[in-house]
Design a protein around this motif. Structure first.
Motif, PDB file in Angstrom:
ATOM      1  N   ASN A  95       3.430 -14.657 -15.782  1.00  0.00           N
ATOM      2  CA  ASN A  95       3.278 -13.200 -15.818  1.00  0.00           C
ATOM      3  C   ASN A  95       2.327 -12.724 -16.916  1.00  0.00           C
ATOM      4  O   ASN A  95       2.571 -11.703 -17.557  1.00  0.00           O
ATOM      5  N   ASP A  96       1.219 -13.465 -17.098  1.00  0.00           N
ATOM      6  CA  ASP A  96       0.246 -13.044 -18.106  1.00  0.00           C
ATOM      7  C   ASP A  96      -0.976 -12.384 -17.487  1.00  0.00           C
ATOM      8  O   ASP A  96      -1.958 -12.103 -18.170  1.00  0.00           O
ATOM      9  N   GLY A  97      -0.940 -12.140 -16.186  1.00  0.00           N
ATOM     10  CA  GLY A  97      -2.043 -11.444 -15.532  1.00  0.00           C
ATOM     11  C   GLY A  97      -3.125 -12.338 -14.981  1.00  0.00           C
ATOM     12  O   GLY A  97      -4.170 -11.848 -14.543  1.00  0.00           O
ATOM     13  N   ALA A  98      -2.913 -13.656 -15.007  1.00  0.00           N
ATOM     14  CA  ALA A  98      -3.887 -14.595 -14.464  1.00  0.00           C
ATOM     15  C   ALA A  98      -3.155 -15.805 -13.914  1.00  0.00           C
ATOM     16  O   ALA A  98      -2.137 -16.237 -14.469  1.00  0.00           O
ATOM     17  N   ALA A  99      -3.666 -16.367 -12.822  1.00  0.00           N
ATOM     18  CA  ALA A  99      -3.049 -17.543 -12.226  1.00  0.00           C
ATOM     19  C   ALA A  99      -3.107 -18.712 -13.209  1.00  0.00           C
ATOM     20  O   ALA A  99      -4.090 -18.892 -13.927  1.00  0.00           O
TER      21      ALA A  99
ATOM     22  N   ALA B 230      -3.272  -1.905 -18.317  1.00  0.00           N
ATOM     23  CA  ALA B 230      -1.989  -2.144 -18.954  1.00  0.00           C
ATOM     24  C   ALA B 230      -1.488  -3.505 -18.541  1.00  0.00           C
ATOM     25  O   ALA B 230      -2.044  -4.144 -17.645  1.00  0.00           O
ATOM     26  N   ALA B 231      -0.421  -3.961 -19.196  1.00  0.00           N
ATOM     27  CA  ALA B 231       0.066  -5.308 -18.954  1.00  0.00           C
ATOM     28  C   ALA B 231       0.465  -5.525 -17.503  1.00  0.00           C
ATOM     29  O   ALA B 231       0.400  -6.637 -16.995  1.00  0.00           O
ATOM     30  N   GLU B 232       0.880  -4.465 -16.800  1.00  0.00           N
ATOM     31  CA  GLU B 232       1.338  -4.623 -15.430  1.00  0.00           C
ATOM     32  C   GLU B 232       0.216  -4.473 -14.415  1.00  0.00           C
ATOM     33  O   GLU B 232       0.466  -4.478 -13.213  1.00  0.00           O
ATOM     34  N   ASP B 233      -1.033  -4.328 -14.875  1.00  0.00           N
ATOM     35  CA  ASP B 233      -2.142  -4.155 -13.951  1.00  0.00           C
ATOM     36  C   ASP B 233      -2.389  -5.428 -13.155  1.00  0.00           C
ATOM     37  O   ASP B 233      -1.812  -6.474 -13.405  1.00  0.00           O
ATOM     38  N   ALA B 234      -3.304  -5.318 -12.174  1.00  0.00           N
ATOM     39  CA  ALA B 234      -3.544  -6.403 -11.230  1.00  0.00           C
ATOM     40  C   ALA B 234      -3.995  -7.673 -11.921  1.00  0.00           C
ATOM     41  O   ALA B 234      -4.662  -7.657 -12.958  1.00  0.00           O
ATOM     42  N   GLN B 235      -3.631  -8.792 -11.304  1.00  0.00           N
ATOM     43  CA  GLN B 235      -4.085 -10.087 -11.791  1.00  0.00           C
ATOM     44  C   GLN B 235      -5.603 -10.177 -11.720  1.00  0.00           C
ATOM     45  O   GLN B 235      -6.241  -9.613 -10.836  1.00  0.00           O
TER      46      GLN B 235
ATOM     47  N   THR C  66     -12.866 -22.990 -16.092  1.00  0.00           N
ATOM     48  CA  THR C  66     -12.661 -22.826 -17.520  1.00  0.00           C
ATOM     49  C   THR C  66     -12.501 -21.352 -17.860  1.00  0.00           C
ATOM     50  O   THR C  66     -12.786 -20.473 -17.044  1.00  0.00           O
ATOM     51  N   ALA C  67     -12.068 -21.078 -19.083  1.00  0.00           N
ATOM     52  CA  ALA C  67     -11.881 -19.688 -19.515  1.00  0.00           C
ATOM     53  C   ALA C  67     -13.186 -18.905 -19.421  1.00  0.00           C
ATOM     54  O   ALA C  67     -13.196 -17.715 -19.177  1.00  0.00           O
ATOM     55  N   GLN C  68     -14.318 -19.594 -19.596  1.00  0.00           N
ATOM     56  CA  GLN C  68     -15.606 -18.917 -19.512  1.00  0.00           C
ATOM     57  C   GLN C  68     -15.972 -18.569 -18.075  1.00  0.00           C
ATOM     58  O   GLN C  68     -16.852 -17.771 -17.834  1.00  0.00           O
ATOM     59  N   GLY C  69     -15.259 -19.159 -17.123  1.00  0.00           N
ATOM     60  CA  GLY C  69     -15.588 -18.942 -15.729  1.00  0.00           C
ATOM     61  C   GLY C  69     -14.852 -17.777 -15.101  1.00  0.00           C
ATOM     62  O   GLY C  69     -15.065 -17.457 -13.955  1.00  0.00           O
ATOM     63  N   LYS C  70     -13.954 -17.143 -15.845  1.00  0.00           N
ATOM     64  CA  LYS C  70     -13.251 -15.994 -15.303  1.00  0.00           C
ATOM     65  C   LYS C  70     -13.044 -14.963 -16.404  1.00  0.00           C
ATOM     66  O   LYS C  70     -13.193 -15.260 -17.590  1.00  0.00           O
ATOM     67  N   VAL C  71     -12.695 -13.766 -16.024  1.00  0.00           N
ATOM     68  CA  VAL C  71     -12.556 -12.677 -16.982  1.00  0.00           C
ATOM     69  C   VAL C  71     -11.237 -12.809 -17.730  1.00  0.00           C
ATOM     70  O   VAL C  71     -10.175 -12.945 -17.127  1.00  0.00           O
ATOM     71  N   SER C  72     -11.280 -12.783 -19.049  1.00  0.00           N
ATOM     72  CA  SER C  72     -10.061 -12.878 -19.841  1.00  0.00           C
ATOM     73  C   SER C  72      -9.349 -11.531 -19.875  1.00  0.00           C
ATOM     74  O   SER C  72      -9.903 -10.502 -19.502  1.00  0.00           O
ATOM     75  N   LYS C  73      -8.093 -11.532 -20.335  1.00  0.00           N
ATOM     76  CA  LYS C  73      -7.354 -10.272 -20.431  1.00  0.00           C
ATOM     77  C   LYS C  73      -8.044  -9.309 -21.385  1.00  0.00           C
ATOM     78  O   LYS C  73      -8.115  -8.116 -21.129  1.00  0.00           O
ATOM     79  N   ALA C  74      -8.582  -9.812 -22.483  1.00  0.00           N
ATOM     80  CA  ALA C  74      -9.271  -8.947 -23.440  1.00  0.00           C
ATOM     81  C   ALA C  74     -10.484  -8.289 -22.795  1.00  0.00           C
ATOM     82  O   ALA C  74     -10.736  -7.096 -22.969  1.00  0.00           O
ATOM     83  N   GLU C  75     -11.256  -9.089 -22.017  1.00  0.00           N
ATOM     84  CA  GLU C  75     -12.412  -8.540 -21.326  1.00  0.00           C
ATOM     85  C   GLU C  75     -11.984  -7.526 -20.275  1.00  0.00           C
ATOM     86  O   GLU C  75     -12.653  -6.531 -20.038  1.00  0.00           O
ATOM     87  N   LYS C  76     -10.858  -7.786 -19.648  1.00  0.00           N
ATOM     88  CA  LYS C  76     -10.345  -6.867 -18.639  1.00  0.00           C
ATOM     89  C   LYS C  76     -10.065  -5.506 -19.245  1.00  0.00           C
ATOM     90  O   LYS C  76     -10.456  -4.475 -18.708  1.00  0.00           O
ATOM     91  N   PHE C  77      -9.410  -5.489 -20.406  1.00  0.00           N
ATOM     92  CA  PHE C  77      -9.091  -4.214 -21.040  1.00  0.00           C
ATOM     93  C   PHE C  77     -10.361  -3.486 -21.453  1.00  0.00           C
ATOM     94  O   PHE C  77     -10.483  -2.280 -21.300  1.00  0.00           O
ATOM     95  N   THR C  78     -11.345  -4.246 -21.941  1.00  0.00           N
ATOM     96  CA  THR C  78     -12.604  -3.633 -22.348  1.00  0.00           C
ATOM     97  C   THR C  78     -13.348  -3.063 -21.150  1.00  0.00           C
ATOM     98  O   THR C  78     -13.855  -1.946 -21.176  1.00  0.00           O
ATOM     99  N   ALA C  79     -13.407  -3.858 -20.078  1.00  0.00           N
ATOM    100  CA  ALA C  79     -14.154  -3.432 -18.901  1.00  0.00           C
ATOM    101  C   ALA C  79     -13.564  -2.187 -18.268  1.00  0.00           C
ATOM    102  O   ALA C  79     -14.268  -1.388 -17.672  1.00  0.00           O
ATOM    103  N   SER C  80     -12.282  -1.999 -18.403  1.00  0.00           N
ATOM    104  CA  SER C  80     -11.641  -0.845 -17.771  1.00  0.00           C
ATOM    105  C   SER C  80     -11.503   0.331 -18.728  1.00  0.00           C
ATOM    106  O   SER C  80     -10.724   1.224 -18.507  1.00  0.00           O
ATOM    107  N   ALA C  81     -12.275   0.309 -19.793  1.00  0.00           N
ATOM    108  CA  ALA C  81     -12.335   1.429 -20.742  1.00  0.00           C
ATOM    109  C   ALA C  81     -10.971   1.775 -21.328  1.00  0.00           C
ATOM    110  O   ALA C  81     -10.638   2.933 -21.526  1.00  0.00           O
ATOM    111  N   GLY C  82     -10.191   0.736 -21.576  1.00  0.00           N
ATOM    112  CA  GLY C  82      -8.914   0.951 -22.238  1.00  0.00           C
ATOM    113  C   GLY C  82      -7.812   1.455 -21.343  1.00  0.00           C
ATOM    114  O   GLY C  82      -6.742   1.785 -21.817  1.00  0.00           O
ATOM    115  N   THR C  83      -8.044   1.491 -20.041  1.00  0.00           N
ATOM    116  CA  THR C  83      -7.033   2.034 -19.146  1.00  0.00           C
ATOM    117  C   THR C  83      -6.085   0.970 -18.606  1.00  0.00           C
ATOM    118  O   THR C  83      -5.074   1.300 -18.016  1.00  0.00           O
TER     119      THR C  83
END
Length: 311
Positions: free
Chosen positions: A117-121, A65-70, A46-63
């Motif tokens: 191509n949204d950054g997640a399988a 980008a859309a082309e970053d790793a899945q 489920t979505a709660q079982g993996k890191v969302s794109k929003a959480e990814k951006f937050t966790a990486s301190a805003g660094t």
């Protein structure tokens, strides 16, 4: 609710009644198939079982980008045919496992795929009884893509190697020839393209994104002497890799290498390695081709040898 595959990959077993099949499997300790006896069940985390794109951006301190790793969970299939999923903590660890399916006893390969191509399988490819199937997370069933895939002894998706948006497939045959299948973004693939020969020199192949910071997806390969090699991607499907460069030796302590993308959500692809004692190690990516991985960090103390497939 788990999805039940409609793939007709076990035709002989399908002739047996569901009740008789379930009873026979229970007596032998083997996982039962879906009630109709036609295939495995698959429920992605489920979505709660993996890191969302929003959480990814937050966790990486805003660094990021859309082309970053899945950012994907890690899955394993055990010897009973049960599939288990591990979400990400966001700091390089894995969450407690969740049941993700059953009846995968006959699957030879399974690999995750980001088709949109949204950054997640958003689905998987699997090879069962010599057939390639695609199973999108949004679909109730898998779909047969093609037959004759039992000629391959290694298959995985390393991201987009041909330069398009959707993930592609790599497959190695018994003669050591490596083939590339480009993904259409709907689970189907093109005809194969020959990548090169001599790839039977490697006991492990892995990759799921860019390891060198140039925006092109790469792979790593471990040879029989335990040396790990980097193949930088070119983005050209006709010649997807540059000449190999040496990463380092001593990798024969591992019996499995797998990449599902970015485990520590810093925007850089990472590598997971399982040692012969069943411990799991994380090699965080650096984005530097000269030294693509940081020193290893243990993320699982034991028990990971229970999985015959990891993806």
């Amino acid at each position: 609710m788990a999805k039940s595959s409609g793939s007709n990959v076990r035709q002989t077993l399908a002739r047996v009644t569901a009740a008789a099949l379930t009873a026979a499997l229970a007596a032998t300790g083997t996982s039962a198939f879906a009630a109709d006896g036609t295939g495995p069940a698959y429920t992605p985390l489920t979505a709660q079982g993996k890191v969302s794109k929003a959480e990814k951006f937050t966790a990486s301190a805003g660094t990021a980008a859309a082309e970053d790793a899945q950012v994907n969970p890690l899955y394993g299939v055990d010897n009973n045919g049960d599939m288990w999923g591990y979400g990400l903590t966001g700091t390089g660890g894995l969450t407690a496992r969740e049941k993700a399916g059953y009846g995968w006893n006959y699957a030879r390969f399974i690999t995750q795929a980001d088709n949109d191509n949204d950054g997640a399988a958003d689905g998987i490819w699997h090879v069962t009884d010599g057939n390639l199937y695609s199973w999108l997370d949004s679909a109730a069933d898998d779909v047969k893509v093609g037959s004759g895939w039992n000629i391959y002894n290694r298959l995985f998706s390393a991201g987009s190697l041909g330069g398009a948006a959707a993930d592609d497939l790599l497959a190695r045959d018994a003669d050591g020839v490596l083939w590339l299948y480009l993904g259409y973004g709907n689970g189907k693939v093109t005809s194969r393209y020959k990548v090169g020969s001599g790839w039977n020199a490697y006991t492990q192949l892995a990759g799921k994104g860019d390891l060198t910071g140039d925006g092109k997806d790469d792979i790593v390969a471990k040879d029989t002497s335990g040396v790990l090699w980097l193949y930088k991607g070119t983005g050209n499907y006709k010649a997807p890799f540059q000449s190999r460069t040496r990463i380092g030796g001593g990798w024969n302590i591992y019996n499995n290498l797998v990449s599902v993308g970015d485990i520590d959500v810093d925007g850089i692809t990472d590598l997971i390695a399982r040692d012969k004692d069943g411990a799991l190690w994380l090699y965080k990516g650096t984005g530097n081709a000269a030294a693509p991985f940081q020193p290893r960090v243990k993320i699982g103390s034991s028990g990971w040898n229970t999985y015959r497939l990891m993806f």
